[in-house]
Design an enzyme around this catalytic site. Structure first.
Site, PDB file in Angstrom:
ATOM      1  NE  ARG A  55      42.480  29.649  32.868  1.00  0.00           N
ATOM      2  CZ  ARG A  55      41.994  30.567  33.205  1.00  0.00           C
ATOM      3  NH1 ARG A  55      41.284  31.113  33.535  1.00  0.00           N
ATOM      4  NH2 ARG A  55      42.592  31.459  32.301  1.00  0.00           N
ATOM      5  CG  HIS A  64      36.123  31.147  29.963  1.00  0.00           C
ATOM      6  ND1 HIS A  64      37.491  30.237  29.769  1.00  0.00           N
ATOM      7  CD2 HIS A  64      36.974  32.162  29.709  1.00  0.00           C
ATOM      8  CE1 HIS A  64      37.864  31.047  30.834  1.00  0.00           C
ATOM      9  NE2 HIS A  64      37.729  32.342  30.489  1.00  0.00           N
TER      10      HIS A  64
HETATM   11  P1  NDP Z   1      46.310  37.650  40.773  1.00  0.00           P
HETATM   12  O1  NDP Z   1      46.990  37.431  40.534  1.00  0.00           O
HETATM   13  O2  NDP Z   1      46.040  39.424  40.524  1.00  0.00           O
HETATM   14  O3  NDP Z   1      45.480  37.855  42.535  1.00  0.00           O
HETATM   15  C1  NDP Z   1      45.406  36.224  42.366  1.00  0.00           C
HETATM   16  C2  NDP Z   1      44.831  35.965  43.667  1.00  0.00           C
HETATM   17  O4  NDP Z   1      44.806  35.046  44.710  1.00  0.00           O
HETATM   18  C3  NDP Z   1      45.834  36.695  45.014  1.00  0.00           C
HETATM   19  O5  NDP Z   1      45.308  37.246  45.841  1.00  0.00           O
HETATM   20  C4  NDP Z   1      46.892  35.515  45.588  1.00  0.00           C
HETATM   21  O6  NDP Z   1      47.419  36.210  46.601  1.00  0.00           O
HETATM   22  C5  NDP Z   1      45.564  34.149  45.456  1.00  0.00           C
HETATM   23  N1  NDP Z   1      45.775  33.196  45.679  1.00  0.00           N
HETATM   24  C6  NDP Z   1      47.286  32.313  44.730  1.00  0.00           C
HETATM   25  N2  NDP Z   1      47.543  31.460  44.917  1.00  0.00           N
HETATM   26  C7  NDP Z   1      47.285  31.475  46.131  1.00  0.00           C
HETATM   27  C8  NDP Z   1      46.922  30.064  47.115  1.00  0.00           C
HETATM   28  N3  NDP Z   1      47.563  28.960  46.838  1.00  0.00           N
HETATM   29  N4  NDP Z   1      46.399  30.079  48.259  1.00  0.00           N
HETATM   30  C9  NDP Z   1      45.397  31.326  48.830  1.00  0.00           C
HETATM   31  N5  NDP Z   1      45.538  32.455  47.767  1.00  0.00           N
HETATM   32  C10 NDP Z   1      46.392  32.264  46.373  1.00  0.00           C
HETATM   33  O7  NDP Z   1      45.272  36.915  39.433  1.00  0.00           O
HETATM   34  P2  NDP Z   1      43.506  37.821  39.192  1.00  0.00           P
HETATM   35  O8  NDP Z   1      42.778  38.406  40.465  1.00  0.00           O
HETATM   36  O9  NDP Z   1      43.886  38.759  37.892  1.00  0.00           O
HETATM   37  O10 NDP Z   1      42.651  36.982  38.218  1.00  0.00           O
HETATM   38  C11 NDP Z   1      42.711  35.184  39.292  1.00  0.00           C
HETATM   39  C12 NDP Z   1      42.299  34.212  38.190  1.00  0.00           C
HETATM   40  O11 NDP Z   1      40.951  34.482  37.336  1.00  0.00           O
HETATM   41  C13 NDP Z   1      43.006  34.355  37.134  1.00  0.00           C
HETATM   42  O12 NDP Z   1      44.566  33.397  37.632  1.00  0.00           O
HETATM   43  C14 NDP Z   1      42.315  33.383  35.846  1.00  0.00           C
HETATM   44  O13 NDP Z   1      42.259  31.670  35.763  1.00  0.00           O
HETATM   45  C15 NDP Z   1      41.240  33.844  36.247  1.00  0.00           C
HETATM   46  N6  NDP Z   1      40.020  34.348  34.557  1.00  0.00           N
HETATM   47  C16 NDP Z   1      38.938  34.324  34.534  1.00  0.00           C
HETATM   48  C17 NDP Z   1      38.590  34.451  33.415  1.00  0.00           C
HETATM   49  C18 NDP Z   1      37.252  34.670  32.893  1.00  0.00           C
HETATM   50  O14 NDP Z   1      36.559  35.314  31.776  1.00  0.00           O
HETATM   51  N7  NDP Z   1      36.277  33.581  33.814  1.00  0.00           N
HETATM   52  C19 NDP Z   1      39.292  36.165  33.724  1.00  0.00           C
HETATM   53  C20 NDP Z   1      40.037  36.614  33.594  1.00  0.00           C
HETATM   54  C21 NDP Z   1      40.681  35.938  34.846  1.00  0.00           C
HETATM   55  P3  NDP Z   1      48.359  36.870  46.823  1.00  0.00           P
HETATM   56  O15 NDP Z   1      47.796  38.079  46.419  1.00  0.00           O
HETATM   57  O16 NDP Z   1      49.068  36.922  48.921  1.00  0.00           O
HETATM   58  O17 NDP Z   1      49.524  36.795  46.370  1.00  0.00           O
HETATM   59  C1  OXD Z   2      41.700  35.160  31.150  1.00  0.00           C
HETATM   60  C2  OXD Z   2      40.405  34.725  30.896  1.00  0.00           C
HETATM   61  O1  OXD Z   2      42.270  34.528  32.058  1.00  0.00           O
HETATM   62  O2  OXD Z   2      39.607  34.985  29.990  1.00  0.00           O
HETATM   63  O3  OXD Z   2      42.061  36.103  30.847  1.00  0.00           O
HETATM   64  O4  OXD Z   2      40.531  33.709  31.406  1.00  0.00           O
END
Ligand code: NDP
Ligand code: OXD
Length: 310
Positions: A225, A273
């Site tokens: 983000r 994006h």
């Molecule tokens: P997940 O919820 O599967 O994974 C999130 C990861 O972040 C986990 O490993 C979690 O740790 C870690 N995390 C969360 N908070 C913290 C913190 N405070 N400190 C350290 N680690 C942290 O999410 P996804 O992998 O599915 O997606 C990640 C992000 O990607 C989405 O939230 C979205 O914003 C973005 N995204 C962007 C897209 C784009 O087109 N650019 C498309 C899709 C998603 P733990 O494993 O310990 O819980």
């Molecule tokens: C998502 C994105 O979070 O597209 O799925 O950014």
């Protein structure tokens, strides 16, 4: 009849509605802002809902996010406490994201930007090939997307470090967790990939302190983000050479403002994006699954932990 309300503006919404109705014949689909009977709505499909809206539906059983990130839903202070939020997790979405990251990593690693400059100058200068085994990649967020990207980069021979909130043990990946281990994780990362959800704890995490903890001349890839990045700290880090470049797919304000300095910055690569796409034909399956589970009272998959914010 199970009633759902879609609060989303997308070009291909009609296709989705047709597919949903064809797959679930007893489905009543309403599209915001035309809501015939708010008392009947049992599920909401949305991405960036207006604040306070969820309170208006007394029979609401679940909220389905159109995306993987749910920060725009969670920012509503009046979200009903007992209504689960489900997010989209789809192998297509995951593999397209890894594809984007691989492209960005390899462009940096194989000196594509330098050779582009050489080409413009008509300059023939073969540089030594950089060692893949010396280019450690750091991945912030070892969730669905981070783990997939880590595995694919590892296959190419890059040493991988990952950082998460809770401890992890993943074969062939050096795992770090929690705020206390962040700097240690960053200390060897030539490339940093941000795949964290946007939460109060991760907002602004791509800042001067983070960049300073990495080796000089490192590269940043932000596909999570825009609000993870402190923009002025990135510009300073590029000016000082602490970072050699950045690939950005997400921005605090989208579309990126036409006068924004990132557009013309020679060391910044911008995409709108599109690292992956949730709003595609692939979204129907997980949405149908979530609706059927809500309708039939079955356990839901990919439920967001509202307290953690992801
Ligand atoms: P997940 O919820 O599967 O994974 C999130 C990861 O972040 C986990 O490993 C979690 O740790 C870690 N995390 C969360 N908070 C913290 C913190 N405070 N400190 C350290 N680690 C942290 O999410 P996804 O992998 O599915 O997606 C990640 C992000 O990607 C989405 O939230 C979205 O914003 C973005 N995204 C962007 C897209 C784009 O087109 N650019 C498309 C899709 C998603 P733990 O494993 O310990 O819980
Ligand atoms: C998502 C994105 O979070 O597209 O799925 O950014």
């Amino acid at each position: 009849m199970f009633s759902i309300l879609i609060i989303y503006e997308a070009e291909n919404l009609e296709l989705l509605v047709t597919e949903l109705k064809a797959t679930i014949p007893d489905l009543d689909v309403q599209i915001w802002p035309e809501v015939e009977n708010p008392d009947k709505i049992e599920a909401i499909l949305t991405w960036k809902p207006p604040l306070g809206i969820m309170e208006k539906f007394p029979k609401l059983k679940g909220i389905i996010s159109f995306g993987a990130g749910v920060e725009e839903i969670l920012r509503d202070p009046h979200l009903p406490h007992n209504v689960p939020i489900v997010r989209i997790v789809e192998p297509y979405v995951t593999s397209r994201m890894s594809e984007y990251i691989l492209l960005a990593v390899l462009r940096f690693h194989r000196q594509a930007f330098t050779y582009q400059t050489f080409q413009k100058a008509g300059h023939w200068d073969p540089l030594p090939l950089p060692e893949t085994s010396s280019c450690t990649i750091g991945i912030l967020g070892l969730g669905v997307l981070g783990t997939d990207a880590a595995g694919k980069l590892k296959t190419l021979g890059f040493p991988i470090r990952g950082w998460s909130r809770t401890p992890k043990n993943i074969d062939g990946i050096e795992c770090f967790h929690g705020p206390d281990q962040l700097k240690l994780c960053l200390s060897k990362c030539r490339v940093l990939v941000c795949l964290l959800p946007l939460t109060p704890k991760t907002e602004g995490i791509l800042n001067r302190e983070t960049f300073s903890a990495m080796p000089k001349g490192s590269y940043l890839i932000n596909v999570a983000r825009g609000q993870h990045l402190v923009e002025k700290d990135l510009l300073e880090a590029l000016d000082s050479g602490q970072l050699s470049g950045a690939c950005l797919d997400v921005f605090s304000r989208e579309p990126l403002h036409e006068n924004h300095p990132f557009w013309s910055h020679p060391q910044i690569t911008i995409t709108p994006h599109v690292a992956t796409q949730t709003d595609s034909e692939y979204w129907t399956k997980p949405i149908v699954e979530a609706i059927c589970c809500l309708r039939d009272g079955l356990p839901l998959k990919n439920v967001v932990n509202c307290e953690q914010g992801y």
